[in-house]
Design a protein around this motif. Structure first.
Motif, PDB file in Angstrom:
ATOM      1  N   LEU A 638       0.737   1.756  14.623  1.00 31.67           N
ATOM      2  CA  LEU A 638       0.999   1.051  13.368  1.00 31.67           C
ATOM      3  C   LEU A 638       1.577  -0.364  13.542  1.00 31.67           C
ATOM      4  N   PRO A 639       2.591  -0.573  14.377  1.00 31.39           N
ATOM      5  CA  PRO A 639       3.113  -1.950  14.487  1.00 31.39           C
ATOM      6  C   PRO A 639       2.034  -2.952  14.908  1.00 31.39           C
ATOM      7  N   LEU A 642      -0.311  -3.693  12.071  1.00 30.32           N
ATOM      8  CA  LEU A 642       0.336  -4.602  11.123  1.00 30.32           C
ATOM      9  C   LEU A 642       0.389  -6.029  11.645  1.00 30.32           C
ATOM     10  N   MET A 643       0.690  -6.161  12.949  1.00 36.02           N
ATOM     11  CA  MET A 643       0.755  -7.508  13.507  1.00 36.02           C
ATOM     12  C   MET A 643      -0.593  -8.207  13.384  1.00 36.02           C
ATOM     13  N   GLU A 646      -1.038  -9.186   9.771  1.00 35.89           N
ATOM     14  CA  GLU A 646      -0.258 -10.388   9.439  1.00 35.89           C
ATOM     15  C   GLU A 646      -0.935 -11.634  10.006  1.00 35.89           C
ATOM     16  N   ASP A 680      10.959   0.324   0.398  1.00 38.68           N
ATOM     17  CA  ASP A 680       9.644  -0.235   0.136  1.00 38.68           C
ATOM     18  C   ASP A 680       8.900  -0.715   1.372  1.00 38.68           C
ATOM     19  N   ILE A 681       9.358  -0.307   2.547  1.00 36.03           N
ATOM     20  CA  ILE A 681       8.628  -0.747   3.745  1.00 36.03           C
ATOM     21  C   ILE A 681       7.207  -0.191   3.713  1.00 36.03           C
ATOM     22  N   ASN A 684       5.003  -1.970   1.327  1.00 34.88           N
ATOM     23  CA  ASN A 684       4.655  -3.324   1.760  1.00 34.88           C
ATOM     24  C   ASN A 684       3.616  -3.331   2.873  1.00 34.88           C
ATOM     25  N   ILE A 685       3.659  -2.294   3.722  1.00 33.41           N
ATOM     26  CA  ILE A 685       2.662  -2.194   4.785  1.00 33.41           C
ATOM     27  C   ILE A 685       1.283  -1.979   4.171  1.00 33.41           C
ATOM     28  N   VAL A 688      -0.136  -5.226   2.683  1.00 34.24           N
ATOM     29  CA  VAL A 688      -0.704  -6.204   3.621  1.00 34.24           C
ATOM     30  C   VAL A 688      -2.113  -5.788   4.062  1.00 34.24           C
TER      31      VAL A 688
END
Lengths: 786, 196
Positions: A638-639, A642-643, A646, A680-681, A684-685, A688
């Motif tokens: 997941l990180p 997400l990166m 972004e 809300d993390i 928010n993911i 995005v």
């Protein structure tokens, strides 16, 4: 009791002594753990009076009512309790040098946005206690043991709005010299003096010995009497029990040191007894009170820290102002507050000292939007804010909910403006920007502009606003239409500074209107203005030219020790320049690896050769597909997903600059974290990733009521709704929302997610889809829209 | 019942983040070399803003089958009663990393959700490691059961408010309860630890 001197006269001339701990004494008289000490006002009124008497006999001048927890968020019968508590204290009074303080403690709840107590609900709760205290007849209000400046503000406003009682306010520091919410001493003083409290100080948390180290800063900052009510040392644990072991002699000797530092009002908190107070009064009374110096500093503050208008000019970020910014205008119209938050954070990261917040657009409800913008910005950004509006109603609301002492932009020399703005600034505190224009417009000469400044200063003082709370903006007009305009402005700065002794500020960029390469003109003009003594500038923190001038000026004038800041700025600048070259890398690779700066540069390069849509379809989307597939196969996590998302977003931003009116969204989706839930993390993911895949996300935020979601869906005709909840206790709010839509006959599909949900649970509450992560939400959206 | 003791941890170096836990929270089950650097950056941020504080007290309690009378109220829970089997006394504690961590997470969730996610996970691991530290401290001369929090098994989360009240956690370390029984700051743990 005739001729009783007002407590304020007394503290301005002599030492005054509070009592010691109530709780510690109640324990001595047998109160059980968990028992309500407030109820003892009714059930054991004799004991309460006895305790007050003991403290008076020990030499205290003030009986603090036993009402620490008496607010409607903790107990039901506030009025009855307060009435009895005040009666109990009155019975102990024997001389006209004895006063009753209405004790107001914290609500025990954390205010929004970090907690769930609304600011106005906090004001209402404190108001109940204050009204009861006024009715019962107290001499002043003591707001104490506060660790959140926002709650302190709510309590102080409640006292101001419901009484004429003097206000004493004390707060709690931890070993780092900050409150639990991260507020430092200077910020707290700025806020409280702005609100017009009468004495300020520290209580509880630490012993006198530890608290002592923070007292000099408080005394050097405050212009009002300082109170110090510490514990009897630090708690000591012995046989599993906690004791405050400091002896009365030791306590009193520390309090003598504190008196030497210049404190005016003394007392005790946890663990202190009548013996402590007796010894303290005995020893401190032998000393002579030190005079209280007026500091006359121009200062604003945020929830965390203060910003002084002193030697170095203050940089006020101008990016949150819709004038000439189409993207911000769109964000404001779509109520996209997160766009504003990003602007705020980026300006902070780029060295702004403060931020201007202006949301004035004719078609929006300015009052509502400026309040929600300020609430959200101050929840993540520690910079003080400049409230920028010409609407007095919006100004009042904004200053009310602002967590600190704000800069107010602006008042001018028109009588109408001063009558509207000054009472608001006086009530809530603030530093006000004064524009040198009046009913006759902007004068052509520096002297006339200075005269308007003088007039404003004089009118302000009639409202009780001191001159250090005024900053004059002598206005700068466009050089291309009047070659003398900049000289007049510079001359005005000099007169206003030197003759009137007022601080000055300028919005620089107007000077270059209509010229090419405006930054060059702005920065040279800025340099001239700094040379004339300019104290603040409203500017673009991303402008390198302006910052070069700023840092070089500070270094040259000896305002930058060892030129450290200049060197740091210059070397950072070089780094950015060298890393920008992204050789041997494709945009697709940059996105997959999550390299944002490189992705931006590569997008720009591609746009030189390709049409915007070809960059999206040929480079960005394929990269996202690779990342999405890798994620679904468990190759990346997941990180990383997400990166990459972004990074793709930053590439999209570059592309949007060349095709701003892209309405080709793939579909509209509402996202919300449900009522009662502030996590809300996850939401928010999902946002995005959905945006990356071309969906238009309407983010309603967190703690969103079902009705709000329904109304929004109806108004914007949105058929897909994503709900997030973290706790089992808030999943019920998901169900409520879904049921409300069904009851109202509004058709929509619901996709739900969150830590405690399962596919079965999701089905049970009536959702159409349980999505275990962001990618599943995307897949579901694809099903719905394609 | 004893009075409340207070722990304020100024030196965070004695707390180590357990990265196995962080990876578990992040659902990572493989090689993460690509993330090492960013994890380290995030850890720095967390250590900068964390302000670990705790309160605890020692109390006797009475147990009948799966019902236990604590100083904060009566709890009916088979899981907890099994956990406390044979104990007559217990510690009750509340530990938090403070409100600044919540601001930090909120901030990153606006600008870089990937970092918000990592910071959130590191903070969760850090508060657990803080709990371990407190348990070691409390258990210096005693043998303790594993800590048990409300919300685990059949130990209802409804008890959260009473636990915070008896610890005076709002006043002492700034922890309060929301309507939904969530605690603020969010990186906060309460638990009961049986003393054998």
């Amino acid at each position: 009791m005739e001729n009783k001197m007002n407590i304020l006269n007394r503290i301005s001339n002599e030492y005054v002594f509070f009592d010691g701990a109530m709780g510690t004494q109640l324990q001595k008289y047998g109160i059980l753990p968990g028992e309500s000490s407030e109820t003892w006002n009714i059930t054991h009124s004799d004991i309460i009076t006895k305790i007050h008497k003991e403290y008076f006999e020990a030499g205290a001048n003030i009986a603090t009512t036993n009402t620490f927890g008496a607010n409607p968020l903790k107990i039901d019968n506030v009025e009855e309790i307060v009435l009895h508590a005040v009666e109990n204290a009155k019975k102990a009074i024997t001389s006209n040098n004895q006063y009753i303080a209405l004790d107001i403690g914290p609500t025990g709840k954390l205010l929004k946005p970090l907690g769930d107590l609304d600011f106005e609900d906090a004001v209402r709760a404190f108001s109940v206690t204050v009204k009861a205290g006024v009715k019962a007849g107290v001499d002043f209000a003591l707001i104490e043991t506060m660790s959140d400046p926002y709650e302190m503000k709510a309590a102080a406003l409640a006292v101001k709005e419901n009484s004429n009682l003097p206000i004493f306010a004390t707060f709690v520091l931890d070993e780092n010299g900050k409150t639990i919410t991260g507020c430092d001493v200077q910020a707290m003083v700025a806020l409280l003096e702005g609100l017009g409290v009468d004495a300020i100080g520290l209580n509880c948390s630490l012993g006198a010995e530890q608290l002592k180290s923070f007292v000099p800063e408080l005394i050097n900052t405050a212009s009002i009497p300082v109170i110090v009510n510490p514990n009897a040392g630090l708690p000591v644990i012995s046989d599993g029990k906690t004791y405050y072991k400091q002896s009365p002699e030791e306590f009193a000797s520390h309090m003598c040191d504190i008196a030497d530092m210049g404190a005016r009002v003394f007392g005790g908190c946890c663990g202190t007894t009548p013996e402590h107070i007796k010894k303290m009064v005995e020893m401190v009374s032998k000393k002579t009170p030190k005079p209280i110096a007026k500091k006359e500093k121009t200062v604003v503050s945020s929830y965390a820290r203060a910003c002084y208008f002193d030697k170095r000019a203050v940089l006020i970020g101008e990016r949150i102002n819709p004038t000439g910014k189409p993207k911000l205008k769109t964000a404001l119209r779509e109520n996209d507050i997160s766009y504003l938050i990003k602007e705020a954070i980026l300006q902070e990261e780029n060295g702004a000292d403060m931020l201007d917040v202006n949301v004035g657009l004719p078609e929006i409800d300015e009052k509502a939007v400026i309040c929600s913008a300020i609430k959200e910005i101050q929840s993540v950004c520690g910079l003080p804010l400049q409230v920028d509006t010409s609407n007095p109603v919006a100004l009042e609301q904004a200053l009310r909910i602002y967590n600190g002492k704000a800069l107010v932009n602006s008042v001018n020399g028109k009588e109408e403006s001063m009558q509207a703005v000054f009472p608001i600034v006086k009530k809530y505190g603030g530093v006000v920007i004064a524009l040198t224009l009046d009913e006759n417009g902007i004068p052509n000469t520096a002297r006339e502009r200075a005269n308007i400044a003088k007039k404003i200063m004089q009118r302000a003082s009639e409202y009780g606003i001191e001159k250090h709370n005024i900053i004059v903006d002598p206005l700068c007009l466009t050089v291309s239409s009047d070659k003398n305009a900049p000289s007049v402005t510079l001359e005005a700065i000099k007169i206003i500074k030197n003759e009137l002794g007022l601080k000055t500020s300028l919005g620089i960029s107007n000077v270059s209107f209509g010229l090419p390469s405006r930054d060059y003109v702005n920065s040279v003009f800025f340099g001239h203005a700094l040379q004339c003594g300019l104290d603040a500038v409203i500017m673009n923190p991303f402008s390198k030219e302006m910052k070069k001038t700023y840092f070089a000026h500070n270094a040259l004038l000896g305002l930058d020790e060892n030129c450290q800041e200049y060197i740091a700025f210059a070397s950072e600048n070089e780094q950015v320049a060298s890393s920008a070259s992204a050789e041997n890398l494709t945009l697709q690779e940059a996105i997959i690896k999550g390299m944002k700066n490189e992705a931006k540069e590569l997008s720009k390069l591609l746009l030189e050769k390709l049409a915007p849509l070809d960059v999206v379809d040929g480079h960005i989307i394929p990269a996202l597909d690779v990342v999405g597939n890798d994620y679904e196969k468990g190759k990346i996590f997941l990180p990383q997903l997400l990166m990459s998302a972004e990074t793709a977003t930053s590439a999209f931003d570059v592309i949007k600059d060349v095709m701003p009116n892209d309405n080709g969204g793939k579909g509209d989706i509402i996202l919300a974290t449900v009522k009662g839930d502030i996590h809300d993390i996850g939401k928010n993911i999902v946002k995005v990733i959905l945006q990356n895949y071309g969906y238009t996300v309407h983010d309603l935020g967190k703690d969103v009521k079902p009705q709000v979601i329904l109304d929004y869906a109806k108004e914007h005709e949105i058929k897909l709704i994503g709900l997030s909840a973290l706790m089992t206790t808030t999943v019920s709010a998901m169900q409520e929302t879904i049921e409300l839509f069904k009851r109202e006959g509004i058709e929509a599909k619901f996709v739900v997610g969150g830590a405690v949900l399962t596919p079965e649970y999701a089905k049970m509450i009536g959702a159409d889809k349980y999505a275990k992560d962001a990618m599943e939400t995307v897949r579901f959206a694809q099903e719905i829209f394609e | 019942m004893s009075e409340i003791s207070f722990i304020f941890l100024q030196d965070l170096k004695c707390l180590k983040v357990n990265y196995n836990e962080v990876k578990r929270y992040l659902k990572i089950n493989g090689c993460t070399e690509a993330l090492d650097e960013i994890m380290l950056e995030c850890e720095k941020e967390v250590y900068k803003f964390a302000s670990p504080k705790a309160v605890y007290l020692e109390t006797r309690f009475e147990a009948y089958d799966s019902t236990m009378d604590f100083c904060f109220g009566t709890v009916k829970s088979e899981n907890l009663s099994k956990n406390l089997y044979g104990c007559k006394k217990a510690y009750i504690f509340c530990a938090t990393l403070g409100a600044e961590i919540d601001r930090l997470i909120k901030r990153y969730s606006q600008i870089e959700p990937s970092k918000a996610l990592i910071i959130d996970s590191i903070s969760s691991a850090l508060v657990e490691s803080f709990c371990d530290y407190i348990n070691d401290y409390m258990g210096k001369e005693k043998s303790l059961c594993p800590r048990f929090s409300c919300g685990y098994g059949d130990f209802s989360i409804e008890h959260q408010g009473a636990i915070l009240n008896v610890l005076d956690a709002s006043r002492k370390i700034g922890v309060s309860l929301m309507e939904s029984h969530m605690m603020t700051p969010s990186k906060t743990v309460t638990a009961i630890v049986g003393i054998k």
